[in-house]
Design a protein around this motif. Structure first.
Motif, PDB file in Angstrom:
ATOM      1  N   ARG A 157      43.126  31.662  36.912  1.00 61.56           N
ATOM      2  CA  ARG A 157      44.082  31.755  38.008  1.00 61.56           C
ATOM      3  C   ARG A 157      45.467  31.310  37.548  1.00 61.56           C
ATOM      4  NH1 ARG A 157      43.278  32.007  43.573  1.00 61.56           N
ATOM      5  NH2 ARG A 157      44.995  31.236  44.814  1.00 61.56           N
ATOM      6  N   ILE A 158      46.507  32.025  37.973  1.00 56.58           N
ATOM      7  CA  ILE A 158      47.885  31.649  37.654  1.00 56.58           C
ATOM      8  C   ILE A 158      48.354  30.629  38.683  1.00 56.58           C
ATOM      9  CG2 ILE A 158      50.245  32.506  37.455  1.00 56.58           C
ATOM     10  CD1 ILE A 158      48.976  35.177  36.482  1.00 56.58           C
ATOM     11  N   LEU A 159      48.870  29.506  38.188  1.00 54.65           N
ATOM     12  CA  LEU A 159      49.119  28.343  39.037  1.00 54.65           C
ATOM     13  C   LEU A 159      50.597  28.024  39.159  1.00 54.65           C
ATOM     14  CD1 LEU A 159      46.422  26.053  37.450  1.00 54.65           C
ATOM     15  CD2 LEU A 159      46.177  27.461  39.489  1.00 54.65           C
ATOM     16  N   GLU A 160      50.959  27.434  40.279  1.00 52.15           N
ATOM     17  CA  GLU A 160      52.302  26.898  40.468  1.00 52.15           C
ATOM     18  C   GLU A 160      52.354  25.456  39.966  1.00 52.15           C
ATOM     19  OE1 GLU A 160      54.698  28.813  41.875  1.00 52.15           O
ATOM     20  OE2 GLU A 160      53.303  30.464  42.206  1.00 52.15           O
ATOM     21  N   GLY A 161      51.324  24.682  40.228  1.00 47.73           N
ATOM     22  CA  GLY A 161      51.330  23.261  39.884  1.00 47.73           C
ATOM     23  C   GLY A 161      50.588  22.969  38.600  1.00 47.73           C
ATOM     24  N   ASN A 162      50.064  21.759  38.488  1.00 48.56           N
ATOM     25  CA  ASN A 162      49.408  21.322  37.254  1.00 48.56           C
ATOM     26  C   ASN A 162      47.909  21.148  37.401  1.00 48.56           C
ATOM     27  OD1 ASN A 162      51.682  21.180  35.489  1.00 48.56           O
ATOM     28  ND2 ASN A 162      52.356  19.383  36.609  1.00 48.56           N
ATOM     29  N   GLY A 217      49.079  39.500  30.607  1.00 47.07           N
ATOM     30  CA  GLY A 217      48.531  40.400  31.614  1.00 47.07           C
ATOM     31  C   GLY A 217      48.369  39.689  32.933  1.00 47.07           C
ATOM     32  N   LEU A 218      48.900  40.318  33.992  1.00 43.13           N
ATOM     33  CA  LEU A 218      48.818  39.694  35.308  1.00 43.13           C
ATOM     34  C   LEU A 218      48.168  40.670  36.269  1.00 43.13           C
ATOM     35  CD1 LEU A 218      51.751  37.790  37.001  1.00 43.13           C
ATOM     36  CD2 LEU A 218      50.240  39.252  38.295  1.00 43.13           C
ATOM     37  N   VAL A 219      47.188  40.200  37.019  1.00 43.26           N
ATOM     38  CA  VAL A 219      46.536  41.042  38.012  1.00 43.26           C
ATOM     39  C   VAL A 219      46.508  40.275  39.336  1.00 43.26           C
ATOM     40  CG1 VAL A 219      44.209  40.276  37.352  1.00 43.26           C
ATOM     41  CG2 VAL A 219      44.510  42.454  38.512  1.00 43.26           C
ATOM     42  N   ILE A 220      46.821  40.970  40.419  1.00 38.08           N
ATOM     43  CA  ILE A 220      46.774  40.346  41.744  1.00 38.08           C
ATOM     44  C   ILE A 220      45.539  40.877  42.460  1.00 38.08           C
ATOM     45  CG2 ILE A 220      47.951  40.008  43.934  1.00 38.08           C
ATOM     46  CD1 ILE A 220      50.590  40.398  42.453  1.00 38.08           C
ATOM     47  N   ILE A 221      44.656  39.958  42.830  1.00 44.53           N
ATOM     48  CA  ILE A 221      43.392  40.321  43.465  1.00 44.53           C
ATOM     49  C   ILE A 221      43.488  40.076  44.969  1.00 44.53           C
ATOM     50  CG2 ILE A 221      40.926  39.803  43.615  1.00 44.53           C
ATOM     51  CD1 ILE A 221      41.696  41.130  40.984  1.00 44.53           C
ATOM     52  N   PHE A 222      43.313  41.151  45.743  1.00 44.31           N
ATOM     53  CA  PHE A 222      43.221  41.010  47.202  1.00 44.31           C
ATOM     54  C   PHE A 222      41.777  41.193  47.652  1.00 44.31           C
ATOM     55  CE2 PHE A 222      47.558  42.659  46.521  1.00 44.31           C
ATOM     56  CZ  PHE A 222      48.273  41.651  47.123  1.00 44.31           C
ATOM     57  N   ASP A 223      41.100  42.146  46.990  1.00 43.95           N
ATOM     58  CA  ASP A 223      39.761  42.558  47.414  1.00 43.95           C
ATOM     59  C   ASP A 223      38.730  42.036  46.422  1.00 43.95           C
ATOM     60  OD1 ASP A 223      37.504  43.789  48.266  1.00 43.95           O
ATOM     61  OD2 ASP A 223      38.175  45.831  47.792  1.00 43.95           O
ATOM     62  N   LEU A 224      37.927  41.069  46.857  1.00 46.44           N
ATOM     63  CA  LEU A 224      36.942  40.466  45.958  1.00 46.44           C
ATOM     64  C   LEU A 224      35.804  41.417  45.622  1.00 46.44           C
ATOM     65  CD1 LEU A 224      36.789  36.882  47.468  1.00 46.44           C
ATOM     66  CD2 LEU A 224      38.033  37.656  45.463  1.00 46.44           C
ATOM     67  N   HIS A 237      38.148  33.980  44.473  1.00 48.24           N
ATOM     68  CA  HIS A 237      39.177  33.735  45.469  1.00 48.24           C
ATOM     69  C   HIS A 237      40.312  34.724  45.236  1.00 48.24           C
ATOM     70  CE1 HIS A 237      37.029  29.934  45.392  1.00 48.24           C
ATOM     71  NE2 HIS A 237      37.537  29.649  46.581  1.00 48.24           N
ATOM     72  N   PRO A 238      40.904  35.278  46.301  1.00 43.69           N
ATOM     73  CA  PRO A 238      42.064  36.168  46.117  1.00 43.69           C
ATOM     74  C   PRO A 238      43.231  35.401  45.485  1.00 43.69           C
ATOM     75  CG  PRO A 238      41.188  36.345  48.336  1.00 43.69           C
ATOM     76  CD  PRO A 238      40.514  35.174  47.707  1.00 43.69           C
ATOM     77  N   GLY A 239      44.058  36.111  44.736  1.00 44.58           N
ATOM     78  CA  GLY A 239      45.217  35.468  44.136  1.00 44.58           C
ATOM     79  C   GLY A 239      45.653  36.171  42.881  1.00 44.58           C
ATOM     80  N   LYS A 240      46.531  35.506  42.127  1.00 45.02           N
ATOM     81  CA  LYS A 240      47.050  36.068  40.887  1.00 45.02           C
ATOM     82  C   LYS A 240      46.257  35.505  39.713  1.00 45.02           C
ATOM     83  CE  LYS A 240      51.266  34.791  41.951  1.00 45.02           C
ATOM     84  NZ  LYS A 240      52.721  34.529  41.843  1.00 45.02           N
ATOM     85  N   TYR A 241      45.875  36.407  38.787  1.00 43.57           N
ATOM     86  CA  TYR A 241      45.068  35.994  37.638  1.00 43.57           C
ATOM     87  C   TYR A 241      45.622  36.605  36.360  1.00 43.57           C
ATOM     88  CZ  TYR A 241      41.726  34.219  40.968  1.00 43.57           C
ATOM     89  OH  TYR A 241      41.147  33.497  41.970  1.00 43.57           O
TER      90      TYR A 241
END
Ligand SMILES: [Zn+2]
Length: 58
Positions: free
Chosen positions: A9-14, A30-37, A49-53
């Protein structure tokens, strides 16, 4: 941005909010945005979990 080594998962924090780990790396590509599990890409990356990976993490 950093990426969790456990779930990619791509994170904002630590700390990854899903794994509760600070086991992060900034060596990813490589960045992928997951909406549909249920999508093929989510399943192939084992995303729960949905999000950016990141597609690749070294
Ligand atoms: Zn994680």
């Amino acid at each position: 941005m950093k990426v969790c080594r456990e779930c990619h998962r791509i994170l904002e924090g630590n700390v990854c909010p899903i794994c509760k780990t600070s086991h992060l790396t900034d060596d990813w590509s490589g960045l992928v945005i997951i909406f549909d599990l249920e999508s093929q890409i989510a399943k192939s990356l084992n995303i729960t979990h949905p999000g950016k990976y990141a597609l690749r993490v070294r």
